[in-house]
Structures are given as C-alpha cells and as structure tokens.
Scaffold this motif. Structure first.
Motif, PDB file in Angstrom:
ATOM      1  N   SER A  18       0.822  -1.253  -0.026  1.00 39.44           N
ATOM      2  CA  SER A  18      -0.051   0.183  -0.089  1.00 39.44           C
ATOM      3  C   SER A  18       0.792   1.243  -0.036  1.00 39.44           C
ATOM      4  O   SER A  18       0.642   2.169  -0.944  1.00 39.44           O
ATOM      5  CB  SER A  18      -0.863  -0.020   1.117  1.00 39.44           C
ATOM      6  N   THR A  43      -4.290   3.159  -8.394  1.00 37.07           N
ATOM      7  CA  THR A  43      -3.725   2.725  -7.135  1.00 37.07           C
ATOM      8  C   THR A  43      -4.715   2.860  -6.180  1.00 37.07           C
ATOM      9  O   THR A  43      -4.539   1.983  -5.324  1.00 37.07           O
ATOM     10  CB  THR A  43      -2.419   3.564  -6.937  1.00 37.07           C
ATOM     11  N   ARG A  62      -5.409  -0.230  -3.689  1.00 32.96           N
ATOM     12  CA  ARG A  62      -5.215  -0.023  -2.236  1.00 32.96           C
ATOM     13  C   ARG A  62      -6.627  -0.427  -1.378  1.00 32.96           C
ATOM     14  O   ARG A  62      -6.418  -0.955  -0.402  1.00 32.96           O
ATOM     15  CB  ARG A  62      -4.910   1.242  -1.976  1.00 32.96           C
TER      16      ARG A  62
END
Lengths: 292, 294
Positions: B222, B280, B284
């Motif tokens: 992450s 992203t 995540r």
C-alpha cells in the motif's frame, strides 16, 4: 503468497494424507492454486516490466560503476563544505531565510484559501452533488500539476523571484488542503451538528459550533505537516527561477562549485531538521501524539 | 415521575460562574495571543518572500490569460481537425509520458527493495544490533531529506543527461521515504510469531521471512503504491534538470513560449496522474478489504 506455497511443500512431507485431502476437497485446493497462479503471473509481469525499464533507461553494470566512480569524485570534491567567502555564506543564509519565509507564507495563505473550498467539497455540508463534484475535480486538477510546474507558470505571470514561488506553493497546496480538509470535515461526528440544529441553531451556527471545534486540531496538524514538507519543496523551487536557496544550489552545481554545493546542502539539511523538530513539538502540543 | 432541577445555592453558582468566565477568558487570551503571533509571522514572511500585492494585482490578469493562451481555437465544425492539429505531437508526447511512467516505476521498485531490506535493520523490533540500526536510520534520513531533484541535478553531472539519473534519484529518495514508513510498520507487528520462531531456533532471516514479512506485506504494498503516485509527479519534472521524461519537453515549450503545446502536454500529464491515482486507489482499497477479511 510465497509463504503459503512453501508451507504447503513442508506440509506435504509431514502429512502423507494431504493427497487424499486434496482429492476430497478439490474445490478448496483449486481456488488456492488459481490465486497462486494469478499471483505468480502478476509478479512475473511486474518483474519483466522492471527489467524492460532498466534496459530502456540504458542501465548496464559498467555504467553504474563508471557513474558512481564519477559521483565519488564529486563527493570528494564536496569535502569539506565551504561557502568560499563570508559574503557567499551570508548570501546563502539569506537564501535559506527567504526559503523559510516562502514556505510559511505560502502554507498559511493556502490554508485560509482552501478552507471554504474544503467545506464546498464535503458531502455532509453541501448536499448538492454537482457542486461538490465540480469542486473536487478542480482540486484534483490542481493537485495533478507538480509545484515545480506551477512555479514555471507563475514565473511567466509575475516574473522571476520568490513571489512566483510563493504563488506556486499557494496554488499546489490549495489543491491538497482542499482535499484533506474536505475529508476531515466529512469524518467529523454529526451528532453535535444535529444537537445544534435541534436546539434551533442556524446552518452557519451548526458549522461554527458543531464542526469547526472538531476539525480545527486536525487541520492545524495538517497545516504544520505541510509547512514541513513545503520547506523541502521551496528549497528546490529555485531550479526554475522562483526564488529561495534552490537558485544558488542549481547555480553551484551547474558551475561545479562543489564545496559551495555541499555547504548549501548542509544548510538545507540543518534547516529542515530544525523545522521538523519545531513543528513536531508544536503538533504534539496542539493535537497530542495522534498521527495526522 | 417529574424531576425538578434544584438551582444551585447562589454562593456556589457565583463561584462556578466566575470560574467559567475565567477559563473562557484564558482560552480567549491564548487564542488571541496565538493569532497575533501567526499574523506577525505572516507579515515577516511576506516581507522575506518579497510578496508584492501591487505586482500581483497588476499582473494577475496574465494568469487566466496564460491558460487562455494554452487553449487553441477549436471550432465546432472543424473540431476534429483543430484537435488533431493541437495534438500534432501526440505520438512523441505519449512516448515521453510512457518514459516518465517507466522512470517512476523503476525508481519506485528499486527504492522499495532497498527500503525493504534496510527497514528491518532500522526498526526497533527486528534490528540486528544497535550499531546497524543507527547506521541504517541515518542513511535513510539522509536519503529522504535531500530532495529527489537535487540528487538528479548531481547525478546528471556524473551519469550524463537521460532518464537514468532520474531513476537513480527517485530510487534513493524513495528508499529513504519508504524505509521510514516500513520500519514503523515493522515496529507495530505482533511479536508473538517472531518470538515463537526464535524460541524454536530460527535464524534472524527466517524470523524475518516467516514471522515479520507475512504481517507487513500488504501495508508495504500500500505504501509503495502511494509512493508510486508521488513519484509519477516527481518523474514528470525530472526533465527540468535534464533527467529524462516529459519534463524536458515541457520546460522547453515554456521557455520558447509555445503556449498551446504547453497546454496540450499539461493535459496529458494531468490525465495520466489522475488515472494512476485512480488505479492505485482501487488496488489499495482491495488490499485493505483483503486485510479486513483475514
């Protein structure tokens, strides 16, 4: 994922009945294996992209050795850090002070400008989804442009000098603050607001007494954190001519005045460390030791 | 059953009231003092940063003008032709944008790998020795305090122009930034598996591999993704100092006053950054969801 596969191999040795289990609960094992295959494929893809990237940027071990050899010479030339003369030292110090002033002024201005937009972008304040989506996309666009690019644009508008840098910091922080503030506002507890509305408070009063007291410490913490990170950003903004110590840093590197370069870097490191220390002390004093 | 609130005796009431007023006044005084200090500092800073409202007001019209100049005339009837003319260099620009992403990717991965190794040495819970902990921490501190573009400036001198110094600069800065975050994650792991392994005679590397890594991997991923987002922005400006990517073209267009091209390239950068952020973020969220399930 790796962990699972290796523990399975060791399991297989220790438990001969694993084969039987595999037959009996076929679907459970297949699920695992499919995930595993997917994971390995992903890792393989990531690694091959990495290898291609290395190839693309022209990486060879020889080049790394040569480059670091040259870099070693540079580092050696940097020792000891030396401003050259007292006049230079004073000029650099003033550059650092200018940098700090830019960072501070920019951060504070950006925070004040961003506050109303933070409210506009918060779902629990502005029910109109068109407005808060529009504001959010605007903030996204502003954040999508790096501070250095903003500096480049502002240099075109107000000319070379620290003022352009200040405006660049205000602009890019405005985008970041707007987003962070709106998130803080959305995370605020709604019960005080309901209480105020129930006892006859107006919308504005419910924000002033219901939300502001909740978010103020969070906001202050974020502003301090951004001040820290802005002192780092402002040290480089001079690369495009927007004031601060970065101008001297670029100049000394371009003219190979390595001892002066290392003096400036040292100055910057000390300043940044000092600001970090002060601001983390202040942050603890304001909001306690919880993370931002 | 009705309850009546007994009013406090006058004497006690008065004392409470005065105490309340005092606390309030003290809080107000503190607030006032804090505000005065901040305002004073702002004025000093404004002076130091050569803030000039007059210059700002007289020049501000140039700011919208700048964006106006960046957008070419696009007619409705000739929409397609106008847009294709505006994006005359699309192939070249996209290639440079891809190069920028590649620089960010290689830099992030390299930095993350270095950070991964050093973070265990720098953490409180898994450190090998006090000496190596100290060394790892100082090294990471140095890497993250020097801005990536300063590294790039120096690497351009020793490695020559091109994307490689950019990659190296991003990698070093990333290792510093991620190393700190990683070691904080490692400090927060559950120590029981580590102790269990240590008790059964596992070596340090085995403890790391089987007790620590499984606990930290999703957090590490992450943070790395987050850093990748930051590095895409960073890689886009690496070209300003000659370290590859689309920045090189951007600064050239800005310096030559090719406003329309600046606008076109900026839009490409903004769209790419937004897409990367969106992607992203999705990954995540999935990682966090997985974390919650297990």
């Amino acid at each position: 994922m790796n962990n699972r596969s290796s523990s399975q191999t060791s399991l297989r040795d220790r438990f001969p009945e694993l084969g039987e289990m595999r037959e009996r609960y076929a679907e459970a094992f297949i699920g695992n294996r499919r995930d595993e295959v997917k994971a390995y494929l992903l890792i393989a893809a990531l690694i091959s992209l990495y290898v291609f990237g290395l190839y693309y940027v022209g990486f060879t071990p020889m080049m790394l050795i040569n480059g670091f050899g040259k870099f070693g010479i540079v580092v050696k030339a940097m020792m000891p850090p030396d401003p050259g003369s007292w006049d230079n030292a004073i000029v650099f110090m003033r550059g650092v002070i200018e940098t700090l002033a830019m960072a501070f002024f920019g951060t504070v201005c950006a925070a004040f400008l961003a506050l109303p937009f933070g409210f506009l972008a918060a779902r629990n304040i502005v029910a109109n989804s068109v407005i808060h989506h529009a504001v959010r996309r605007l903030l996204d666009i502003i954040r999508g442009i790096d501070t250095l690019i903003w500096a480049l644009i502002w240099v075109g508008v107000v000319g070379l000098g620290p003022f352009a840098g200040v405006l660049a910091i205000i602009t890019s922080d405005f985008g970041a603050f707007g987003k962070l503030f709106s998130e803080a506002i959305e995370a605020a507890d709604q019960k005080p607001v309901e209480g105020i509305v129930a006892s006859g408070g107006s919308r504005l009063e419910s924000i002033r007494f219901g939300i502001i007291p909740q978010i103020l410490p969070v906001l202050l913490g974020q502003v301090l954190y951004f001040f820290e990170s802005n002192t780092r950003t402002t040290t480089i903004i001079g690369i495009v001519g927007a004031g601060g110590i970065g101008l001297y840093l670029t100049e000394t590197i371009r003219t190979y005045l390595w001892e002066e370069t290392s003096f400036i870097i040292m100055l910057v490191l000390i300043t940044v460390a000092a600001i970090d220390l002060i601001s983390s002390k202040l942050r603890v004093a304001i909001i306690g030791s919880r993370p931002v | 059953m009705a309850t009546t609130i007994q009013p406090l005796p006058d004497e006690q009431n008065a004392r409470l009231q005065s105490q309340y007023a005092m606390t309030l006044a003290q809080k107000r005084r503190q607030m006032l003092l804090g505000s005065i200090i901040v305002v004073l500092l702002v004025f000093i800073a404004a002076f130091g940063a050569e803030v000039d409202p007059h210059k700002f007001v007289t020049n501000f019209w140039k700011f919208p003008r700048y964006f106006f100049d960046m957008t070419p005339h696009i007619g409705l009837s000739t929409f397609y032709e106008d847009v294709t003319e505006w994006y005359w260099g699309l192939g070249k620009w996209l290639k440079l944008m891809a190069e920028t992403l590649l620089i960010a990717y290689v830099g992030t991965v390299t930095g993350a790998v270095i950070a991964f190794v050093l973070a265990f040495f720098a953490s409180n819970s898994m450190a090998v020795s006090g000496w190596s902990k100290f060394a790892a921490r100082r090294f990471l501190e140095f890497c993250r305090t020097v801005p990536d573009i300063v590294f790039a400036l120096m690497f351009v001198v020793s490695f020559g122009l091109g994307p490689f110094p950019g990659v190296l600069a991003l990698a070093i800065h990333t290792s510093g930034a991620l190393g700190k975050l990683f070691s904080e994650v490692i400090d927060n792991i559950d120590m029981k598996p580590v102790e269990g392994l240590r008790a059964s005679g596992a070596s340090w590397s085995q403890q790391v591999r089987f007790a620590a890594v499984p606990q930290v991997l999703s957090n590490f991923t992450s943070y790395t993704l987050l850093r990748f987002e930051i590095n895409v922005r960073g890689a886009a400006v690496m070209g300003f100092v000659g370290a590859g990517g689309i920045g090189q073209l951007l600064i050239e267009y800005v310096r030559k006053f090719y406003y329309v091209d600046v606008g076109a390239v900026l839009i490409i950068i903004i769209l790419t950054v937004m897409m990367i952020d969106y992607g992203t973020e999705k990954i995540r969220h999935r990682l966090i969801a997985k974390e919650g399930m297990s």
